[in-house]
Design a protein around this motif. Structure first.
Motif, PDB file in Angstrom:
ATOM      1  N   ALA A   1      25.937  41.996  29.761  1.00 35.56           N
ATOM      2  CA  ALA A   1      26.286  42.997  30.356  1.00 35.56           C
ATOM      3  C   ALA A   1      25.946  42.915  32.373  1.00 35.56           C
ATOM      4  O   ALA A   1      25.147  42.339  32.386  1.00 35.56           O
ATOM      5  CB  ALA A   1      25.437  44.717  30.536  1.00 35.56           C
ATOM      6  N   THR A   2      27.311  42.857  32.509  1.00 37.71           N
ATOM      7  CA  THR A   2      27.856  42.614  34.278  1.00 37.71           C
ATOM      8  C   THR A   2      26.413  42.905  34.725  1.00 37.71           C
ATOM      9  O   THR A   2      25.987  42.685  35.988  1.00 37.71           O
ATOM     10  CB  THR A   2      29.103  42.593  35.192  1.00 37.71           C
ATOM     11  OG1 THR A   2      29.407  43.892  35.225  1.00 37.71           O
ATOM     12  CG2 THR A   2      30.223  42.220  33.456  1.00 37.71           C
TER      13      THR A   2
ATOM     14  N   ARG B   1      34.930  43.175  27.007  1.00 36.54           N
ATOM     15  CA  ARG B   1      33.566  42.523  27.240  1.00 36.54           C
ATOM     16  C   ARG B   1      34.279  40.752  27.009  1.00 36.54           C
ATOM     17  O   ARG B   1      34.440  41.115  25.592  1.00 36.54           O
ATOM     18  CB  ARG B   1      32.797  42.499  26.739  1.00 36.54           C
ATOM     19  CG  ARG B   1      31.592  41.876  27.607  1.00 36.54           C
ATOM     20  CD  ARG B   1      30.315  42.122  26.733  1.00 36.54           C
ATOM     21  NE  ARG B   1      29.284  43.269  27.317  1.00 36.54           N
ATOM     22  CZ  ARG B   1      29.004  44.735  26.634  1.00 36.54           C
ATOM     23  NH1 ARG B   1      28.880  44.717  25.063  1.00 36.54           N
ATOM     24  NH2 ARG B   1      28.537  45.509  27.338  1.00 36.54           N
TER      25      ARG B   1
ATOM     26  N   TYR C   1      32.065  36.732  33.702  1.00 39.06           N
ATOM     27  CA  TYR C   1      32.034  37.724  32.737  1.00 39.06           C
ATOM     28  C   TYR C   1      32.773  38.886  33.540  1.00 39.06           C
ATOM     29  O   TYR C   1      32.885  38.792  34.848  1.00 39.06           O
ATOM     30  CB  TYR C   1      30.264  37.511  33.354  1.00 39.06           C
ATOM     31  CG  TYR C   1      29.636  36.468  32.708  1.00 39.06           C
ATOM     32  CD1 TYR C   1      28.953  36.111  32.037  1.00 39.06           C
ATOM     33  CD2 TYR C   1      29.728  35.453  34.094  1.00 39.06           C
ATOM     34  CE1 TYR C   1      28.356  34.655  31.319  1.00 39.06           C
ATOM     35  CE2 TYR C   1      29.287  33.669  33.292  1.00 39.06           C
ATOM     36  CZ  TYR C   1      28.889  33.489  32.235  1.00 39.06           C
ATOM     37  OH  TYR C   1      27.909  32.972  31.853  1.00 39.06           O
TER      38      TYR C   1
ATOM     39  N   ASP D   1      33.148  43.054  32.191  1.00 34.58           N
ATOM     40  CA  ASP D   1      32.444  43.988  30.832  1.00 34.58           C
ATOM     41  C   ASP D   1      33.738  45.265  31.918  1.00 34.58           C
ATOM     42  O   ASP D   1      34.166  45.168  33.178  1.00 34.58           O
ATOM     43  CB  ASP D   1      31.743  44.372  30.272  1.00 34.58           C
ATOM     44  CG  ASP D   1      30.920  44.867  32.087  1.00 34.58           C
ATOM     45  OD1 ASP D   1      30.981  45.068  33.111  1.00 34.58           O
ATOM     46  OD2 ASP D   1      29.339  44.115  31.409  1.00 34.58           O
TER      47      ASP D   1
END
Length: 164
Positions: free
Chosen positions: A5-6, A36, A150, A152
């Motif tokens: 999860a960011t 994601r 990254y 999401d």
């Protein structure tokens, strides 16, 4: 790392100077079938011309993320359904576009992450313009080839190295 999860990465690496963590401004919307995604960055700078975008996704993605600086143009789309099919088929983890997409229903059907500023029905020009592997800057941050991205539903972060 599939279940990241960011928000968690942001908390865990905020004081890690080796990660050189950067948070992109929250200007992107989700369009792909995957919300994601993460991977090493390949950059492309182009303006209202998706010729090089096609060239990129026609090649092997190897789990990478294509970061396209389209100059923030909202006058045409740089990415659509046919390119999303190619990206998914060729193993791209995701696409982040500082510009627009089209064919939203087709994008959602593909197993690839896609973030962009918005949607626009007009196709781009085909002039063959664009430069790969150049530093780009948008959404308040600089992004270099080889960075790790990254993404999401909470946002997009970029790091100087892979986060584990």
């Amino acid at each position: 790392m599939t279940g990241f999860a960011t928000t968690d990465l942001s908390d865990a690496y905020s004081d890690d100077e080796t990660a050189f963590l950067r948070h992109l401004e929250p200007v992107f919307q989700d369009y792909g079938g995957r919300s994601r995604f993460h991977g090493p960055v390949v950059t492309l700078a182009t303006f209202e011309d998706n010729t090089k975008v096609r060239e990129a996704v026609e090649g092997p993605g190897k789990g990478r993320v294509l970061v396209v600086d389209g100059g923030g143009s909202t006058r045409c789309a740089l990415f659509g359904g046919n390119l999303a099919q190619l990206a998914a088929k060729n193993g791209w983890a995701g696409i982040v576009i500082n510009g627009c997409v089209r064919d939203r229903d087709e994008l959602e059907a593909e197993d690839v992450g896609i973030k962009a500023l918005g949607a626009h029905p007009r196709k781009s020009q085909k002039r063959g313009a664009g430069s790969f592997d150049v530093p780009v800057s948008f959404a308040g941050q600089a992004i270099k080839p080889g960075d790790w991205l990254y993404a999401d539903r909470d946002g997009v972060i970029v790091a100087a190295r892979e986060l584990k």
